[in-house]
Design a protein around this motif. Structure first.
Motif, PDB file in Angstrom:
ATOM      1  N   SER A  83      10.641  18.420  -8.774  1.00 24.44           N
ATOM      2  CA  SER A  83      11.827  19.184  -8.390  1.00 24.44           C
ATOM      3  C   SER A  83      12.858  18.215  -7.820  1.00 24.44           C
ATOM      4  O   SER A  83      12.544  17.070  -7.488  1.00 24.44           O
ATOM      5  N   VAL A  84      14.076  18.682  -7.699  1.00 17.71           N
ATOM      6  CA  VAL A  84      15.133  17.857  -7.138  1.00 17.71           C
ATOM      7  C   VAL A  84      14.779  17.443  -5.712  1.00 17.71           C
ATOM      8  O   VAL A  84      14.975  16.298  -5.319  1.00 17.71           O
ATOM      9  N   SER A  85      14.223  18.377  -4.939  1.00 17.34           N
ATOM     10  CA  SER A  85      13.866  18.048  -3.551  1.00 17.34           C
ATOM     11  C   SER A  85      12.731  17.020  -3.492  1.00 17.34           C
ATOM     12  O   SER A  85      12.720  16.161  -2.606  1.00 17.34           O
ATOM     13  N   GLU A  86      11.796  17.064  -4.446  1.00 11.31           N
ATOM     14  CA  GLU A  86      10.731  16.059  -4.493  1.00 11.31           C
ATOM     15  C   GLU A  86      11.301  14.678  -4.820  1.00 11.31           C
ATOM     16  O   GLU A  86      10.925  13.680  -4.198  1.00 11.31           O
ATOM     17  N   ILE A  87      12.222  14.632  -5.774  1.00 15.56           N
ATOM     18  CA  ILE A  87      12.849  13.358  -6.131  1.00 15.56           C
ATOM     19  C   ILE A  87      13.616  12.808  -4.935  1.00 15.56           C
ATOM     20  O   ILE A  87      13.504  11.618  -4.605  1.00 15.56           O
ATOM     21  N   ASP A  88      14.364  13.675  -4.258  1.00 18.17           N
ATOM     22  CA  ASP A  88      15.102  13.240  -3.066  1.00 18.17           C
ATOM     23  C   ASP A  88      14.168  12.680  -2.006  1.00 18.17           C
ATOM     24  O   ASP A  88      14.459  11.645  -1.392  1.00 18.17           O
ATOM     25  N   ALA A  89      13.031  13.341  -1.790  1.00 20.34           N
ATOM     26  CA  ALA A  89      12.076  12.886  -0.783  1.00 20.34           C
ATOM     27  C   ALA A  89      11.462  11.534  -1.157  1.00 20.34           C
ATOM     28  O   ALA A  89      11.317  10.650  -0.305  1.00 20.34           O
ATOM     29  N   ILE A  90      11.130  11.366  -2.428  1.00 19.08           N
ATOM     30  CA  ILE A  90      10.544  10.097  -2.884  1.00 19.08           C
ATOM     31  C   ILE A  90      11.550   8.960  -2.762  1.00 19.08           C
ATOM     32  O   ILE A  90      11.225   7.886  -2.246  1.00 19.08           O
ATOM     33  N   VAL A  91      12.775   9.204  -3.194  1.00 21.46           N
ATOM     34  CA  VAL A  91      13.812   8.177  -3.088  1.00 21.46           C
ATOM     35  C   VAL A  91      14.096   7.860  -1.621  1.00 21.46           C
ATOM     36  O   VAL A  91      14.291   6.691  -1.256  1.00 21.46           O
ATOM     37  N   SER A  92      14.063   8.855  -0.775  1.00 25.57           N
ATOM     38  CA  SER A  92      14.258   8.634   0.657  1.00 25.57           C
ATOM     39  C   SER A  92      13.144   7.752   1.233  1.00 25.57           C
ATOM     40  O   SER A  92      13.413   6.833   2.020  1.00 25.57           O
ATOM     41  N   GLU A  93      11.903   8.022   0.847  1.00 25.18           N
ATOM     42  CA  GLU A  93      10.778   7.197   1.304  1.00 25.18           C
ATOM     43  C   GLU A  93      10.915   5.760   0.824  1.00 25.18           C
ATOM     44  O   GLU A  93      10.648   4.818   1.565  1.00 25.18           O
ATOM     45  N   LEU A  94      11.332   5.590  -0.424  1.00 24.18           N
ATOM     46  CA  LEU A  94      11.553   4.238  -0.937  1.00 24.18           C
ATOM     47  C   LEU A  94      12.642   3.531  -0.127  1.00 24.18           C
ATOM     48  O   LEU A  94      12.537   2.340   0.165  1.00 24.18           O
ATOM     49  N   GLY A  95      13.670   4.281   0.233  1.00 21.54           N
ATOM     50  CA  GLY A  95      14.751   3.715   1.039  1.00 21.54           C
ATOM     51  C   GLY A  95      14.258   3.242   2.401  1.00 21.54           C
ATOM     52  O   GLY A  95      14.691   2.208   2.905  1.00 21.54           O
ATOM     53  N   GLU A 122       0.826  -1.217   0.000  1.00 20.90           N
ATOM     54  CA  GLU A 122       0.000   0.000   0.000  1.00 20.90           C
ATOM     55  C   GLU A 122       0.857   1.263   0.000  1.00 20.90           C
ATOM     56  O   GLU A 122       0.534   2.234  -0.684  1.00 20.90           O
ATOM     57  N   ASP A 123       1.955   1.250   0.745  1.00 16.60           N
ATOM     58  CA  ASP A 123       2.852   2.404   0.739  1.00 16.60           C
ATOM     59  C   ASP A 123       3.493   2.600  -0.628  1.00 16.60           C
ATOM     60  O   ASP A 123       3.593   3.722  -1.128  1.00 16.60           O
ATOM     61  N   LEU A 124       3.930   1.497  -1.248  1.00 12.91           N
ATOM     62  CA  LEU A 124       4.492   1.587  -2.599  1.00 12.91           C
ATOM     63  C   LEU A 124       3.459   2.086  -3.602  1.00 12.91           C
ATOM     64  O   LEU A 124       3.769   2.904  -4.475  1.00 12.91           O
ATOM     65  N   LYS A 125       2.240   1.615  -3.461  1.00 12.66           N
ATOM     66  CA  LYS A 125       1.178   2.041  -4.378  1.00 12.66           C
ATOM     67  C   LYS A 125       0.900   3.531  -4.219  1.00 12.66           C
ATOM     68  O   LYS A 125       0.699   4.239  -5.203  1.00 12.66           O
ATOM     69  N   ASP A 126       0.918   4.027  -2.981  1.00 16.49           N
ATOM     70  CA  ASP A 126       0.729   5.467  -2.752  1.00 16.49           C
ATOM     71  C   ASP A 126       1.825   6.276  -3.443  1.00 16.49           C
ATOM     72  O   ASP A 126       1.541   7.291  -4.087  1.00 16.49           O
TER      73      ASP A 126
END
Length: 84
Positions: free
Chosen positions: A67-79, A51-55
């Protein structure tokens, strides 16, 4: 929710499957153009995080640009979701 996969095939993302996890991770990496794609692989995630991955997938799928900060935040959440 169904999404088209390459070749016109339908993916039923309402089902928690390993194939759907792989599809969503690949779609996220492709859309974000993540340079370190090898660091984000489907096998690093399991069905308990579906469910988290789907979100995250739905957020990434809904936007055209990040934005770069959005990409960083998404990659951080995936991590954070990666298997320990």
């Amino acid at each position: 929710m169904k999404r088209k996969k390459g070749g016109g095939r339908q993916m039923d993302l309402s089902r928690n499957t390993t194939e759907n996890i792989a599809y969503m991770i690949d779609a996220i990496k492709n859309k974000l153009r993540v340079a370190s794609g090898a660091a984000i692989k489907a096998e690093f995630f399991d069905e308990s995080q579906y469910e988290d991955l789907k979100d995250i997938y739905e957020l990434v799928d809904s936007k055209d640009r990040f934005s770069v900060s959005e990409i960083d935040a998404i990659v951080s959440e995936l991590g954070k979701l990666r298997k320990a």
